[in-house]
Design a protein around this motif. Structure first.
Motif, PDB file in Angstrom:
ATOM      1  N   ASN A   1       0.694  -1.235   0.089  1.00 11.09           N
ATOM      2  CA  ASN A   1      -0.008  -0.012  -0.021  1.00 11.09           C
ATOM      3  C   ASN A   1       0.925   1.273  -0.041  1.00 11.09           C
ATOM      4  OD1 ASN A   1      -2.582  -1.377  -0.052  1.00 11.09           O
ATOM      5  ND2 ASN A   1      -2.396  -1.684   2.195  1.00 11.09           N
ATOM      6  N   VAL A   2       1.138   1.846  -1.116  1.00 16.20           N
ATOM      7  CA  VAL A   2       2.050   2.888  -1.316  1.00 16.20           C
ATOM      8  C   VAL A   2       1.429   4.181  -0.933  1.00 16.20           C
ATOM      9  CG1 VAL A   2       3.538   4.237  -2.826  1.00 16.20           C
ATOM     10  CG2 VAL A   2       3.265   1.891  -3.277  1.00 16.20           C
ATOM     11  N   GLU A   3       1.726   4.933   0.060  1.00 17.32           N
ATOM     12  CA  GLU A   3       0.975   5.928   0.823  1.00 17.32           C
ATOM     13  C   GLU A   3       1.332   7.414   0.041  1.00 17.32           C
ATOM     14  OE1 GLU A   3       1.547   5.798   5.069  1.00 17.32           O
ATOM     15  OE2 GLU A   3       0.394   4.209   5.060  1.00 17.32           O
ATOM     16  N   ALA A   4       2.726   7.450  -0.088  1.00 15.08           N
ATOM     17  CA  ALA A   4       3.331   8.561  -0.726  1.00 15.08           C
ATOM     18  C   ALA A   4       4.500   8.289  -1.445  1.00 15.08           C
ATOM     19  CB  ALA A   4       3.450   9.727   0.427  1.00 15.08           C
ATOM     20  N   VAL A   5       4.899   9.284  -2.447  1.00 16.44           N
ATOM     21  CA  VAL A   5       6.051   9.374  -3.126  1.00 16.44           C
ATOM     22  C   VAL A   5       6.484  10.777  -3.278  1.00 16.44           C
ATOM     23  CG1 VAL A   5       7.266   8.763  -5.519  1.00 16.44           C
ATOM     24  CG2 VAL A   5       5.282   7.162  -4.547  1.00 16.44           C
ATOM     25  N   ASN A   6       7.376  11.034  -2.558  1.00 12.87           N
ATOM     26  CA  ASN A   6       7.988  12.463  -2.409  1.00 12.87           C
ATOM     27  C   ASN A   6       9.246  12.571  -3.212  1.00 12.87           C
ATOM     28  OD1 ASN A   6       5.691  13.122  -0.653  1.00 12.87           O
ATOM     29  ND2 ASN A   6       6.902  12.153   1.080  1.00 12.87           N
ATOM     30  N   ILE A   7       9.493  13.593  -3.982  1.00 16.50           N
ATOM     31  CA  ILE A   7      10.404  13.827  -5.061  1.00 16.50           C
ATOM     32  C   ILE A   7      11.107  15.311  -4.407  1.00 16.50           C
ATOM     33  CG2 ILE A   7      11.180  14.176  -7.267  1.00 16.50           C
ATOM     34  CD1 ILE A   7       8.659  12.819  -7.929  1.00 16.50           C
ATOM     35  N   ALA A   8      12.484  15.122  -4.278  1.00 10.29           N
ATOM     36  CA  ALA A   8      12.822  16.394  -3.845  1.00 10.29           C
ATOM     37  C   ALA A   8      13.428  17.125  -5.205  1.00 10.29           C
ATOM     38  CB  ALA A   8      14.663  16.048  -3.072  1.00 10.29           C
ATOM     39  N   ASN A   9      13.822  18.458  -4.805  1.00 13.64           N
ATOM     40  CA  ASN A   9      14.199  19.334  -5.896  1.00 13.64           C
ATOM     41  C   ASN A   9      15.089  18.687  -6.920  1.00 13.64           C
ATOM     42  OD1 ASN A   9      12.215  21.423  -5.167  1.00 13.64           O
ATOM     43  ND2 ASN A   9      13.847  22.329  -3.794  1.00 13.64           N
ATOM     44  N   PHE A  10      14.909  19.062  -8.185  1.00 11.88           N
ATOM     45  CA  PHE A  10      15.878  18.715  -9.369  1.00 11.88           C
ATOM     46  C   PHE A  10      17.294  19.300  -9.273  1.00 11.88           C
ATOM     47  CE2 PHE A  10      11.680  17.463 -11.184  1.00 11.88           C
ATOM     48  CZ  PHE A  10      11.843  16.057 -11.111  1.00 11.88           C
ATOM     49  N   ALA A  11      18.270  18.798  -9.285  1.00  8.93           N
ATOM     50  CA  ALA A  11      19.328  19.670  -9.020  1.00  8.93           C
ATOM     51  C   ALA A  11      20.262  19.165 -10.406  1.00  8.93           C
ATOM     52  CB  ALA A  11      20.475  19.079  -7.682  1.00  8.93           C
ATOM     53  N   PHE A  12      20.912  20.266 -10.990  1.00  6.72           N
ATOM     54  CA  PHE A  12      21.840  20.085 -11.949  1.00  6.72           C
ATOM     55  C   PHE A  12      23.192  20.238 -11.649  1.00  6.72           C
ATOM     56  CE2 PHE A  12      17.278  21.456 -13.003  1.00  6.72           C
ATOM     57  CZ  PHE A  12      16.901  20.339 -13.841  1.00  6.72           C
ATOM     58  N   SER A  13      24.185  20.159 -12.688  1.00  6.35           N
ATOM     59  CA  SER A  13      25.289  20.418 -12.546  1.00  6.35           C
ATOM     60  C   SER A  13      25.532  21.861 -12.408  1.00  6.35           C
ATOM     61  CB  SER A  13      26.141  20.061 -13.827  1.00  6.35           C
ATOM     62  OG  SER A  13      25.779  20.830 -14.700  1.00  6.35           O
ATOM     63  N   GLN A  14      26.850  22.341 -11.813  1.00  8.46           N
ATOM     64  CA  GLN A  14      27.234  23.657 -11.478  1.00  8.46           C
ATOM     65  C   GLN A  14      27.191  24.446 -12.578  1.00  8.46           C
ATOM     66  OE1 GLN A  14      30.725  23.933  -9.171  1.00  8.46           O
ATOM     67  NE2 GLN A  14      30.599  26.226  -8.868  1.00  8.46           N
ATOM     68  N   ALA A  15      27.613  24.032 -13.669  1.00  9.84           N
ATOM     69  CA  ALA A  15      27.836  24.889 -14.946  1.00  9.84           C
ATOM     70  C   ALA A  15      26.602  25.011 -15.567  1.00  9.84           C
ATOM     71  CB  ALA A  15      28.576  23.717 -15.901  1.00  9.84           C
ATOM     72  N   TYR A  16      25.504  24.250 -15.605  1.00 10.31           N
ATOM     73  CA  TYR A  16      24.258  24.350 -15.986  1.00 10.31           C
ATOM     74  C   TYR A  16      23.431  25.438 -15.053  1.00 10.31           C
ATOM     75  CZ  TYR A  16      19.292  23.823 -17.629  1.00 10.31           C
ATOM     76  OH  TYR A  16      18.403  23.933 -18.267  1.00 10.31           O
ATOM     77  N   ASP A  17      23.764  25.407 -13.823  1.00 11.41           N
ATOM     78  CA  ASP A  17      22.940  26.145 -12.721  1.00 11.41           C
ATOM     79  C   ASP A  17      23.575  27.676 -13.095  1.00 11.41           C
ATOM     80  OD1 ASP A  17      21.595  24.377 -11.499  1.00 11.41           O
ATOM     81  OD2 ASP A  17      23.181  24.061 -10.033  1.00 11.41           O
ATOM     82  N   GLN A  18      24.946  27.918 -13.264  1.00  8.41           N
ATOM     83  CA  GLN A  18      25.565  29.275 -13.497  1.00  8.41           C
ATOM     84  C   GLN A  18      24.813  29.629 -14.934  1.00  8.41           C
ATOM     85  OE1 GLN A  18      29.783  28.463 -13.517  1.00  8.41           O
ATOM     86  NE2 GLN A  18      30.014  28.450 -11.521  1.00  8.41           N
ATOM     87  N   ALA A  19      24.827  28.951 -16.172  1.00 10.94           N
ATOM     88  CA  ALA A  19      24.137  29.450 -17.159  1.00 10.94           C
ATOM     89  C   ALA A  19      22.707  29.810 -17.070  1.00 10.94           C
ATOM     90  CB  ALA A  19      24.199  28.227 -18.571  1.00 10.94           C
ATOM     91  N   ILE A  20      21.903  28.989 -16.167  1.00 15.79           N
ATOM     92  CA  ILE A  20      20.656  29.492 -15.896  1.00 15.79           C
ATOM     93  C   ILE A  20      20.518  30.675 -15.449  1.00 15.79           C
ATOM     94  CG2 ILE A  20      18.691  28.845 -14.712  1.00 15.79           C
ATOM     95  CD1 ILE A  20      18.555  27.284 -17.232  1.00 15.79           C
ATOM     96  N   GLU A  21      21.665  30.882 -14.313  1.00 15.64           N
ATOM     97  CA  GLU A  21      21.510  32.153 -13.410  1.00 15.64           C
ATOM     98  C   GLU A  21      21.848  33.336 -14.614  1.00 15.64           C
ATOM     99  OE1 GLU A  21      23.680  34.117  -9.668  1.00 15.64           O
ATOM    100  OE2 GLU A  21      24.258  32.059 -10.272  1.00 15.64           O
ATOM    101  N   ALA A  22      22.820  33.030 -15.343  1.00 15.18           N
ATOM    102  CA  ALA A  22      23.195  34.311 -16.373  1.00 15.18           C
ATOM    103  C   ALA A  22      21.945  34.561 -17.271  1.00 15.18           C
ATOM    104  CB  ALA A  22      24.411  33.615 -17.213  1.00 15.18           C
ATOM    105  N   LYS A  23      21.354  33.504 -17.702  1.00 16.30           N
ATOM    106  CA  LYS A  23      20.072  33.560 -18.637  1.00 16.30           C
ATOM    107  C   LYS A  23      19.046  34.360 -17.819  1.00 16.30           C
ATOM    108  CE  LYS A  23      16.706  31.128 -21.270  1.00 16.30           C
ATOM    109  NZ  LYS A  23      16.210  29.905 -21.755  1.00 16.30           N
ATOM    110  N   GLN A  24      19.089  34.167 -16.463  1.00 16.05           N
ATOM    111  CA  GLN A  24      17.874  34.921 -16.027  1.00 16.05           C
ATOM    112  C   GLN A  24      18.255  36.362 -15.713  1.00 16.05           C
ATOM    113  OE1 GLN A  24      17.452  32.654 -12.372  1.00 16.05           O
ATOM    114  NE2 GLN A  24      16.020  31.022 -13.175  1.00 16.05           N
ATOM    115  N   ILE A  25      19.559  36.759 -15.627  1.00 14.39           N
ATOM    116  CA  ILE A  25      19.943  37.996 -15.388  1.00 14.39           C
ATOM    117  C   ILE A  25      19.606  38.636 -16.672  1.00 14.39           C
ATOM    118  CG2 ILE A  25      22.030  39.225 -14.774  1.00 14.39           C
ATOM    119  CD1 ILE A  25      23.066  37.316 -13.050  1.00 14.39           C
ATOM    120  N   ALA A  26      20.340  38.180 -17.643  1.00 10.32           N
ATOM    121  CA  ALA A  26      19.991  38.730 -19.032  1.00 10.32           C
ATOM    122  C   ALA A  26      18.537  39.106 -19.376  1.00 10.32           C
ATOM    123  CB  ALA A  26      20.538  37.831 -20.049  1.00 10.32           C
ATOM    124  N   GLN A  27      17.674  38.231 -18.892  1.00  9.33           N
ATOM    125  CA  GLN A  27      16.166  38.059 -19.174  1.00  9.33           C
ATOM    126  C   GLN A  27      15.852  39.383 -18.178  1.00  9.33           C
ATOM    127  OE1 GLN A  27      14.450  34.497 -18.357  1.00  9.33           O
ATOM    128  NE2 GLN A  27      14.703  33.625 -20.397  1.00  9.33           N
TER     129      GLN A  27
END
Length: 311
Positions: free
Chosen positions: A189-215
């Motif tokens: 009897n499966v009561e819950a399936v909890n998923i933590a935040n998706f974490a990416f590589s440091q390079a990808y996080d920096q690229a996302i941050e730069a993109k957000q700053i540009a936006q």
């Protein structure tokens, strides 16, 4: 010499008989005491071993010489046959197994997530569970972890890294549905399936941050441009309104001047029509002081008389 004919014990004293001896008490030997105590403890041990208590939140698996019996035992007091039967306890309380997964997205970005599955075991399935896995740690390693790993990788591979963030609710729902369906054969009897935040590589996080700053900078520039356009449009509207006001004022002044001119022209016409030679001569006489000019040109009329001297 021994008395060949001992007196009868039933004869009273004085009749040739003897008094009977009182029986004497003898303590048992130490070996008999130790043996008796050992036997007593063995009986108590065997008697106590026939009872087994099962607490609430657990069920019992009955084993006959190690053979798992198909019917689970519920909470309460149960009797077993010594040396033949024993009871193993299995928890029916909620259990949580956490698995750390490393996968790849559709755009080949590495993604790390932690998935926790909370479930509980049906009491009727406890004998089969104990026979196959014995405990929940083994079950987690052999079943939960591989199942979650395959399901998470199957879902994340269908999305780009950015979509895992923007479509988080959809991705979570698909992972939960797939995990629950994969665990159906194990009667959980499966009561819950909890998923933590998706974490990416440091390079990808920096690229996302730069993109957000540009936006954000682009949005700020667009906002500034919009404000400039609003100010310019406001100035145009104000200038147009001012010009229209000046035109209106000029038209009003011209109209007023035209009306004034027409009125003056009409007044002058009336005045001209009313100025007859006799009236002019009379007005001239009214203003004449009687002084004659010293010089008169040839043929010039006399002042304020209207006739030349030759007349």
């Amino acid at each position: 010499m021994a008395d060949p004919d001992p007196p009868s014990p039933w004869l009273l004293p004085g009749q040739g008989g003897r008094l009977p001896r009182a029986p004497s008490f003898r303590w048992p030997s130490p070996m008999r005491i130790v043996g008796g105590l050992a036997l007593l403890f063995a009986v108590l041990f065997l008697f106590a071993g026939t009872f087994r208590q099962i607490s609430s939140g657990y069920c019992g698996v009955l084993l006959d010489f190690g053979s798992v019996q198909p019917t689970a035992l519920g909470p309460g007091l149960h009797v077993t046959v010594p040396f033949y039967q024993r009871i193993e306890l299995v928890s029916t309380q909620p259990q949580t197994v956490t698995s750390d997964e490393l996968g790849a997205t559709h755009d080949l970005q590495t993604v790390h997530t932690s998935v926790s599955v909370t479930f509980h075991l049906n009491p009727a399935d406890a004998p089969g569970f104990w026979r196959d896995f014995r405990d929940f740690d083994t079950f987690g390693r052999r079943i939960i972890a591989p199942t979650v790993s395959n399901d998470v990788k199957a879902v994340t591979a269908a999305y780009n890294a950015e979509e895992l963030v923007t479509k988080r609710d959809i991705v979570d729902g698909q992972i939960k549905e797939l995990v629950v369906r994969s665990l159906v054969p194990y009667h959980l009897n499966v009561e819950a399936v909890n998923i933590a935040n998706f974490a990416f590589s440091q390079a990808y996080d920096q690229a996302i941050e730069a993109k957000q700053i540009a936006q954000q900078q682009a949005l700020q520039a667009q906002y500034t441009l919009d404000q400039t356009k609003i100010v310019a449009q406001k100035q145009v509207v104000e200038a147009k309104a001012h010009a229209e006001a000046q035109i209106a004022n000029a038209q009003g002044e011209a109209q007023a001047l035209l009306v004034t001119s027409e009125a003056q022209s009409k007044a002058n016409a009336l005045i001209s029509a009313s100025l007859t030679p006799s009236l002019l001569q009379a007005k001239a006489l009214d203003r004449w002081t009687g002084t004659m000019p010293q010089y008169l040109g040839a043929g010039a009329p006399l002042p304020f008389i209207g006739a030349s001297p030759t007349r």
